[in-house]
Design a protein around this motif. Structure first.
Motif, PDB file in Angstrom:
ATOM      1  N   ASP A   2       1.068  -0.893  -0.123  1.00 10.88           N
ATOM      2  CA  ASP A   2       0.107  -0.076  -0.342  1.00 10.88           C
ATOM      3  C   ASP A   2       0.653   0.719   0.004  1.00 10.88           C
ATOM      4  OD1 ASP A   2      -2.438   0.996  -0.298  1.00 10.88           O
ATOM      5  OD2 ASP A   2      -2.787   1.268   1.922  1.00 10.88           O
ATOM      6  N   THR A  15      -0.149   0.293  -5.014  1.00  9.66           N
ATOM      7  CA  THR A  15      -0.858   0.934  -4.878  1.00  9.66           C
ATOM      8  C   THR A  15      -0.239   2.489  -4.804  1.00  9.66           C
ATOM      9  OG1 THR A  15      -1.305   1.218  -2.628  1.00  9.66           O
ATOM     10  CG2 THR A  15      -2.467  -0.433  -3.859  1.00  9.66           C
ATOM     11  N   GLN A  49      -5.068   5.501  -8.649  1.00 14.19           N
ATOM     12  CA  GLN A  49      -6.746   6.467  -8.211  1.00 14.19           C
ATOM     13  C   GLN A  49      -7.214   7.312  -8.576  1.00 14.19           C
ATOM     14  OE1 GLN A  49      -7.518   6.374  -3.840  1.00 14.19           O
ATOM     15  NE2 GLN A  49      -8.569   8.616  -4.311  1.00 14.19           N
ATOM     16  N   LYS A  58      -7.565   3.340  -9.857  1.00 11.33           N
ATOM     17  CA  LYS A  58      -9.094   2.381  -8.868  1.00 11.33           C
ATOM     18  C   LYS A  58     -10.200   3.999  -9.323  1.00 11.33           C
ATOM     19  CE  LYS A  58      -5.758   2.457  -4.532  1.00 11.33           C
ATOM     20  NZ  LYS A  58      -5.300   2.539  -3.255  1.00 11.33           N
ATOM     21  N   ASN A 102      -9.885  -1.444 -10.224  1.00 12.70           N
ATOM     22  CA  ASN A 102      -9.677  -1.284  -8.220  1.00 12.70           C
ATOM     23  C   ASN A 102     -10.857  -0.489  -7.759  1.00 12.70           C
ATOM     24  OD1 ASN A 102      -9.229  -1.668  -5.244  1.00 12.70           O
ATOM     25  ND2 ASN A 102      -6.633  -1.270  -5.621  1.00 12.70           N
ATOM     26  N   THR A 112     -12.128   1.306  -4.830  1.00 15.46           N
ATOM     27  CA  THR A 112     -11.770   1.719  -3.598  1.00 15.46           C
ATOM     28  C   THR A 112     -13.424   2.959  -2.836  1.00 15.46           C
ATOM     29  OG1 THR A 112     -10.521   3.357  -2.659  1.00 15.46           O
ATOM     30  CG2 THR A 112     -11.119   3.900  -4.373  1.00 15.46           C
ATOM     31  N   THR A 136     -11.840  -2.968  -3.877  1.00 15.18           N
ATOM     32  CA  THR A 136     -11.491  -3.118  -2.492  1.00 15.18           C
ATOM     33  C   THR A 136     -12.436  -3.180  -1.467  1.00 15.18           C
ATOM     34  OG1 THR A 136      -8.875  -2.524  -2.888  1.00 15.18           O
ATOM     35  CG2 THR A 136      -9.555  -1.570  -0.734  1.00 15.18           C
TER      36      THR A 136
END
Length: 377
Positions: free
Chosen positions: A39, A58, A127, A156, A178, A180, A217
């Motif tokens: 992370d 990430t 993200q 994300k 992903n 989130t 997630t």
């Protein structure tokens, strides 16, 4: 929790030969289906994680802010270069260019893993701008742009009411997503169904889906955090330790449903608050994504690496949480929250506020280079 000196440790016996592992996390990655992602996109931290079996990482504004605070000596020159190269760029535009470049750097480190695993792992998760959480079209456009930064990007997208259609459309366009800002079973089901729709649309047109690696997630610790807020706001009394099981219970129930229905995306555990956010998910075909500090802590522990994903949470704990916290009941029930209600769920609002604040804080770091404070010598 007993601490151990980091180093090799004896693991499972195969015949007369003992397999040695570097650490508990390394043992998990080698002896079970459970994957480790890091992370953080810090090269130093990602290098450590890869040494212990990590196959992904990430990046987001919060993470980039942390990287710059720790490694400003490595990045200040680049910020100055961007300011010169882009004389009309705003601090926000330069900040997001840093997000891109730090993500690209992390993706390069993971590319050999990506090639070996043919897209399932070896990805860097970047993200989308959290300030776009209400705009499906803008989310998709940025997701597609970010996807082009490197062949092993995963993007994300927040699980908001606008995020769900964006997840379907981005998946259809070939972006591995992903999901989130996600804390609940209803959100995960909505994500899984959106991904399935996107994959089916691609497949009908003969487009590749085999190399895609979507994940969803669950920010398990943030659900726990929210119930602790409610304890204070609503004067609720709960047995000690029970709140630490809330996110675990939701994750395990969701995992069971995903297996039953054959959804083609994996669950990912994030927002670590205790070792159960790792240890209780060992053995599942899932991803755990702890920050570097938690990895070091886990690797120094004597926690036994064994399959626990199918161990049920004590029904008495689940019953108490269900009775005393309507928001836990909503989070742990498939129809507990509608898509239209995702944006107003307490953990969603708290997390979006933090992510958006990090964007402004990141702008401030760039501003200090762009316009140095004359009052500071």
């Amino acid at each position: 929790m007993t601490l151990k000196v980091e180093g090799e440790r004896e693991g499972h016996m195969t015949g007369s030969t003992a397999t040695t592992y570097k650490s508990p996390l390394h043992e998990m990655t080698q002896a079970t289906p459970t994957c480790l992602w890091n992370d953080s996109a810090s090269i130093q931290e990602l290098t450590y994680a890869i040494e212990h079996g990590a196959v992904g990482a990430t990046c987001n504004p919060v993470i980039v802010l942390g990287v710059l605070k720790k490694e400003m000596n490595l990045w200040k020159h680049r910020i100055q270069s961007l300011i010169r190269e882009r004389p009309t760029a705003t601090e926000d535009e330069i900040a997001w260019q840093l997000v891109r470049e730090i993500s690209i750097q992390g993706a390069a480190l993971l590319k050999p893993i990506f090639d070996v695993e043919r897209g399932r792992n070896g990805r860097l998760s970047i993200q989308t701008d959290p300030r776009l959480f209400r705009d499906s079209k803008a989310i998709v456009e940025q997701a597609v742009e970010f996807n082009r930064l490197a062949p092993n990007m995963i993007v994300k997208i927040p699980v908001t009411s606008a995020g769900i259609p964006a997840i379907e459309e981005a998946t259809y366009r070939g972006v591995s997503i992903n999901a989130t800002v996600c804390f609940t079973l209803p959100q995960c089901i909505a994500v899984a169904e959106a991904v399935e729709r996107g994959l089916k649309r691609r497949a009908r047109e003969g487009k590749d889906i085999a190399s895609m690696g979507p994940v969803c997630t669950i920010m398990v610790g943030r659900l726990d955090d929210w119930l602790k807020v409610l304890i204070e706001k609503e004067n609720i009394a709960v047995d000690p330790g029970h709140l630490e099981w809330a996110g675990v219970a939701v994750f395990k129930k969701t995992y069971g449903i995903f297996r039953e229905r054959g959804y083609r995306l994996r669950l990912l555990s994030a927002a670590f608050r205790n070792h159960m956010h790792w240890s209780e998910f060992i053995g599942g075909d899932v991803v755990i994504s702890p920050p570097y500090s938690w990895q070091v802590r886990f690797n120094a522990s004597d926690i036994v690496v064994r399959k626990r994903i199918d161990d049920p949470v004590d029904p008495r704990i689940v019953d108490e949480l269900t009775k005393k916290f309507p928001d836990f009941r909503r989070a742990n029930t498939e129809a507990g929250i509608t898509v239209e209600e995702f944006d107003t769920f307490g953990p969603t609002r708290r997390t979006l506020r933090q992510f958006i604040s990090a964007c402004h804080d990141l702008d401030g770091v760039v501003r200090d280079v762009l316009i140095p404070n004359p009052d500071i010598a």
